[in-house]
Scaffold this active site. Sequence first.
Site, PDB file in Angstrom:
ATOM      1  N   GLN A   1      -2.394   2.548   3.364  1.00 54.99           N
ATOM      2  CA  GLN A   1      -1.129   2.429   4.106  1.00 54.99           C
ATOM      3  C   GLN A   1      -1.311   3.074   5.480  1.00 54.99           C
ATOM      4  O   GLN A   1      -1.593   4.275   5.573  1.00 54.99           O
ATOM      5  CB  GLN A   1       0.019   3.106   3.343  1.00 54.99           C
TER       6      GLN A   1
ATOM      7  N   HIS B   1       6.742  -1.118   3.069  1.00 47.86           N
ATOM      8  CA  HIS B   1       6.752  -2.546   3.420  1.00 47.86           C
ATOM      9  C   HIS B   1       5.888  -3.328   2.447  1.00 47.86           C
ATOM     10  O   HIS B   1       4.891  -2.820   1.943  1.00 47.86           O
ATOM     11  CB  HIS B   1       6.274  -2.771   4.858  1.00 47.86           C
TER      12      HIS B   1
ATOM     13  N   ASN C   1       0.838  -1.204   0.000  1.00 41.69           N
ATOM     14  CA  ASN C   1       0.000   0.000   0.000  1.00 41.69           C
ATOM     15  C   ASN C   1       0.871   1.251   0.000  1.00 41.69           C
ATOM     16  O   ASN C   1       1.899   1.284   0.681  1.00 41.69           O
ATOM     17  CB  ASN C   1      -0.910  -0.012   1.233  1.00 41.69           C
TER      18      ASN C   1
HETATM   19  P1  AMP Z   1      -0.247  -1.072   5.997  1.00 42.92           P
HETATM   20  O1  AMP Z   1      -1.670  -0.903   6.448  1.00 42.92           O
HETATM   21  O2  AMP Z   1      -0.094  -1.569   4.596  1.00 42.92           O
HETATM   22  O3  AMP Z   1       0.548   0.186   6.277  1.00 42.92           O
HETATM   23  O4  AMP Z   1       0.341  -2.222   6.907  1.00 42.92           O
HETATM   24  C1  AMP Z   1       0.807  -1.997   8.194  1.00 42.92           C
HETATM   25  C2  AMP Z   1       0.844  -3.333   8.873  1.00 42.92           C
HETATM   26  O5  AMP Z   1       1.634  -3.226  10.041  1.00 42.92           O
HETATM   27  C3  AMP Z   1      -0.546  -3.851   9.303  1.00 42.92           C
HETATM   28  O6  AMP Z   1      -0.812  -5.093   8.644  1.00 42.92           O
HETATM   29  C4  AMP Z   1      -0.394  -4.011  10.811  1.00 42.92           C
HETATM   30  O7  AMP Z   1      -1.040  -5.157  11.295  1.00 42.92           O
HETATM   31  C5  AMP Z   1       1.107  -4.108  10.992  1.00 42.92           C
HETATM   32  N1  AMP Z   1       1.611  -3.695  12.282  1.00 42.92           N
HETATM   33  C6  AMP Z   1       1.249  -2.613  13.000  1.00 42.92           C
HETATM   34  N2  AMP Z   1       1.959  -2.535  14.145  1.00 42.92           N
HETATM   35  C7  AMP Z   1       2.805  -3.600  14.140  1.00 42.92           C
HETATM   36  C8  AMP Z   1       3.801  -4.083  15.052  1.00 42.92           C
HETATM   37  N3  AMP Z   1       4.075  -3.464  16.187  1.00 42.92           N
HETATM   38  N4  AMP Z   1       4.465  -5.213  14.724  1.00 42.92           N
HETATM   39  C9  AMP Z   1       4.197  -5.850  13.573  1.00 42.92           C
HETATM   40  N5  AMP Z   1       3.278  -5.449  12.674  1.00 42.92           N
HETATM   41  C10 AMP Z   1       2.584  -4.333  12.959  1.00 42.92           C
END
Ligand code: AMP
Length: 137
Positions: free
Chosen positions: A93, A99, A86
Site C-alpha cells: 500500500q 482503496h 493492499n
Molecule cells: P496502492 O499502492 O495500493 O496504495 O495504490 C495506490 C494507487 O494510487 C497506485 O496504483 C497509484 O498509481 C495511484 N495514484 C497515485 N497518485 C494518484 C493520483 N494523483 N491520482 C490517481 N491515482 C493515483
Amino acid sequence: MDDCIFCKIIKGEIPSATVYEDDEFKAILDRFPANQGHVLVMPKKHIQNVFEIDPETAGRLYTLTTKIAKVMKETIGFENMNIVQNNGPVAGQTVQHFHVHLIPRYENDTVSVTWKQLELTDEQIEDMRKKLSKAII
Ligand code: AMP
Ligand code: ZN
C-alpha cells in the site's frame, strides 16, 4: 489527513478523473494504471486500511465495487478483472487511504498479481486452522 493525496483529491485540491461519486464514496481512474481502465474505489472519509474500516462501510463499498466492475466490463469490454486491495506498506500500500483496485485484464497483458506458493505440511495447515477458527466468531 493533511498529507493524504486521496483526501486532497476528495477535497478537490488535486485533480482526478472521477468516474463516480456520492456522499460516501468516490471512484477515480488510477493516474498510473496497471492497464487501461484501472479504477480505484475509496471512502471519502480518511480510513487507512482494512484494519480501520468498519464492516458496514466495507460492505457498502464492496457493493458499489461490484456494480462498477460490471459496468466497466460492459463498457470497456475487457476479458477478466483483478480486484486488489493492499493494507499497509509491507503489503504494497503506497497511499494510506483505503482503496480498492479494479484492474481490467486482457489475454497476454503485462499485469502481474502473483506470489510464490509455500509448501506447508498438513500439520502446519491444521495448526493455523485451529488458531484462526477459535478466534473468528
Ligand atoms: P496502492 O499502492 O495500493 O496504495 O495504490 C495506490 C494507487 O494510487 C497506485 O496504483 C497509484 O498509481 C495511484 N495514484 C497515485 N497518485 C494518484 C493520483 N494523483 N491520482 C490517481 N491515482 C493515483
Ligand atoms: Zn486520506
